[in-house]
Design an enzyme around this catalytic site. Sequence first.
Site, short mmCIF file in Angstrom:
data_model
loop_
_atom_site.label_atom_id
_atom_site.label_comp_id
_atom_site.label_asym_id
_atom_site.label_seq_id
_atom_site.Cartn_x
_atom_site.Cartn_y
_atom_site.Cartn_z
N LYS A 488 0.83 -1.20 0.00
CA LYS A 488 0.00 0.00 0.00
C LYS A 488 0.87 1.25 0.00
CE LYS A 488 -0.32 -0.50 4.99
NZ LYS A 488 -1.03 -1.18 6.07
N ARG A 585 -11.05 0.25 14.13
CA ARG A 585 -10.89 1.04 12.92
C ARG A 585 -11.89 0.48 11.92
NH1 ARG A 585 -4.92 1.30 10.22
NH2 ARG A 585 -5.43 -0.86 9.75
N TYR A 711 13.07 32.45 5.40
CA TYR A 711 11.82 33.13 5.78
C TYR A 711 11.80 33.48 7.26
CZ TYR A 711 9.65 31.74 1.35
OH TYR A 711 9.33 31.59 0.03
N MET A 760 9.57 25.25 0.56
CA MET A 760 8.78 24.25 -0.17
C MET A 760 9.67 23.32 -0.99
SD MET A 760 5.72 24.80 -2.92
CE MET A 760 4.70 25.81 -1.87
C1 LIG Z 1 -0.40 -1.97 6.84
C2 LIG Z 1 -0.98 -3.20 7.35
C3 LIG Z 1 -0.18 -4.31 7.69
C4 LIG Z 1 1.31 -4.27 7.68
O1 LIG Z 1 1.82 -3.71 8.86
P1 LIG Z 1 3.37 -3.53 9.09
O2 LIG Z 1 3.50 -3.11 10.49
O3 LIG Z 1 3.83 -2.51 8.13
O4 LIG Z 1 3.97 -4.85 8.82
C5 LIG Z 1 -0.80 -5.49 8.05
N1 LIG Z 1 -2.15 -5.57 8.09
C6 LIG Z 1 -2.96 -4.52 7.80
C7 LIG Z 1 -4.42 -4.69 7.86
C8 LIG Z 1 -2.39 -3.30 7.42
O5 LIG Z 1 -3.18 -2.28 7.13
#
Ligand SMILES: *Cc1c(COP(=O)(O)O)cnc(C)c1O
Length: 816
Positions: A488, A585, A711, A760
């Site tokens: 991801k 979540r 700045y 930036m």
């Molecule tokens: C991102 C994620 C992981 C991976 O977690 P890491 O700590 O990066 O290994 C595993 N399961 C879910 C559902 C995630 O969103």
Amino acid sequence: MSKGDTYTVEQVAEIVQGKGFFCIKEAVIKNLVIDSRTLSNVNNALFFAIKAQRNGHQFINSAYQNGIRNFVVSEDVDHTKYPETNWIKVDDVLSSLQQLAAYHRSVHQLEVIGITGSNGKTIVKEWLYQLLSTDNNVVRSPKSYNSQIGVPLSVWQINNGHNLGIFEAGISTVGEMKQLATVIQPSIGILTNIREAHDEGFKDKKEKLKEKLQLFEGVETLVYSPAHIADGVMLPGKRKFTWSFNQEADLQVLEVSTDKTNTILKAKYADKDIEATIPFTDAAAIENTVICWSTLLAMGYDAKQAAFRLAKLVKVGMRLQLINGIDNCSLIDDSYSADISSLSIALDFLNQQNQHPKRTLILSDLHETGKSANELYQEISLLLKQKKINRLIGIGEQIAAHQELFDLEKSFFNNTADFLAHVSQQSFNNETILVKGARKFGFELVVKRLAQKVHDTVLEVNLNALLSNLQFYKSKLSTGVKTMAMVKAFSYGSGSFEIANLLQYHKVDYLAVAYVDEGIALRKAGISLPIMVMSPEPSAFDAMLRYNLEPEIYSLEVLRSFLHFLPEEVTDFPIHIKLDTGMHRLGFEPQQIEELTVLLDKEKLKVVSIFTHLVATDDKQHDEFTKLQVSKYEKMYETLATSLTYRPIRHVLNTSGVSRWPNYQFDMVRVGIGLYGFDAALAEGELQTVATLKTTVSQIKQLQPNETVGYGRRGVLPNGGQIATVKIGYADGYSRSFGNGVGKMLVDGKLVPTVGSICMDMCMLDVTGIDVKVGDEVIVFNEQHRIVDLAREIHTIPYEILTNVSQRVKRVYYYE
Ligand SMILES: *Cc1c(COP(=O)(O)O)cnc(C)c1O
């Protein structure tokens, strides 16, 4: 034909003392294959079904489909399933590979240099090749092939035309070197050094030294430094040649003086003062050149000749580089070595990268000792066919003279200048282009012409490090446990299809992305692995179906709308069910499971997996909570599974979970940040650093006392000094929180603080007293200046530092 040029399969069976089952016992064996994917000349190939991470016997079928007809196995195989094949049955397949190579070595008379040690093996090997190939026909290990498998494959390359072999041997534990010694049988031994690092497989330094020295049992000459030898260890070798920086030795380096680009070494040798100038300045390069220098002298070259050759050494660029090219192409730059074995490795890498439909090779003349040009280009032509290359651009008079041997889209040029002059008439579009040429062809110009101009800030991604981290986690899994790689957010900022292609090639079982778009991009880049999408938005359901992406179903609403959307005719659509066991979540809660079982349409949907996410796998403080989460999960899983007629894949662990909770692996684990080199549950140094962020200096300014910087006049050097403006700012992902001295970067190897606020697109560094000029490289983070430290400085975590690096920073991928 003279001895050791070719073998029949029957002869091989005799050599390895195996039991033969032959259809055609006269079948000629030329190539040894250990990976069914990396096929070269299948006609004369012998496949070794080695049991390593994976059992090679599982790949016999795929090797057969690819055209291989000769096999060495240790398990029973039903030969009737494979017509026209030859089989050699042995007790241990790896040992028989080594036996065969050892035999091949022993029937060839040549000088062989064997190299081992903790660091520098590959560089020393490559430099000796540069130094000795002017007056020798040299065969050497490709890349850093130095393992139990790599060494026999290297030695197998020896033919009757060679008079000198240079092979490296690497080991990780006791008992391994003996095997490699029988394969290499060196006459000259080089011990590069012995370091404390990587001591896992050894009790102590002495044990490691003793093990390594076994390589040299039969040598005439041993080259080493007394500094690396422990008391009471017997040294092999009739003759010793020692080198040292600080004690008496055959080559005693007395003085090392370095300017910006060169190092002058003054030394004592055979009671005379001698000298060499080398075009390097770093400590490792200096040590490695002294080792090469000693070897030349030990081999009888005179001091003048040795110095003359050392001055011409060039840096060894071992790495393939994958970068963005012009016209929507990807460019693989491997313009450093040009022999057929490294070509084969590069072509395999080209084949891993599936993002473009077309594969193009730009290749210079090659030269291979012991083969006529005709044989060589014929072999290359076959290789290109097997590796499914679509287009060849040959550069050089020899390859051009053999153009009729190539049966694919092709064009030829007599030299590099000629190609560059006509490059605009060659159309490149949506291709992966491998650029590979002998050094004298100057292919760096070709790369420069075809590469997209790179913004001076780049994120370098070391693909070998990533793979080694993957192996690290895989090695912790019980047999049969699958791996889902989390890619991801552009693989945690490290790339996208480049990483996914690599993971696919190296057989992870599943990929997971956050959004449908990310999944589509992977499919378009040729990723065929199953992909789970964690936030499947209803507006993209249609695309999920089209691209064969598998949604994570985390609520009754999502389930209802997905069912509502699914077309009538669809059955068994793969989904994943997420349970909330404490993260709060996404996911189903215990009281919803009842309703979920009712709503799950058993015809239309196939529940591939049921999983939960643990909130604190890395934190001892919360271990009781982790256990509670898992027991909740198990209960919910069982309720769900009972309502189905099958048992979906179970998975709960993330990276730190794999490190700390071996009992909770179930059927699969989900590894994310660990692949990219971080795991809060591990000690420093267990994982390899994957990412390096680099930028460059745009301007240098001298400041008077109390002049201000940037700045809001927030930066001041009270005593005046020198500042450097560098090309990275918060829009590149370098947070404003790093301003005013909080953040540091490496300039000329020294850590320097920021001055004033981060802008930036750029920021300023205090480089007072540092030797720096416009265009110099600046390291934002790397192996020494680590992401964990940056994260600590601004009170965040490595995940954020890594994923913040913005998409306008170009990614460059290295592969060794
Ligand atoms: C991102 C994620 C992981 C991976 O977690 P890491 O700590 O990066 O290994 C595993 N399961 C879910 C559902 C995630 O969103």
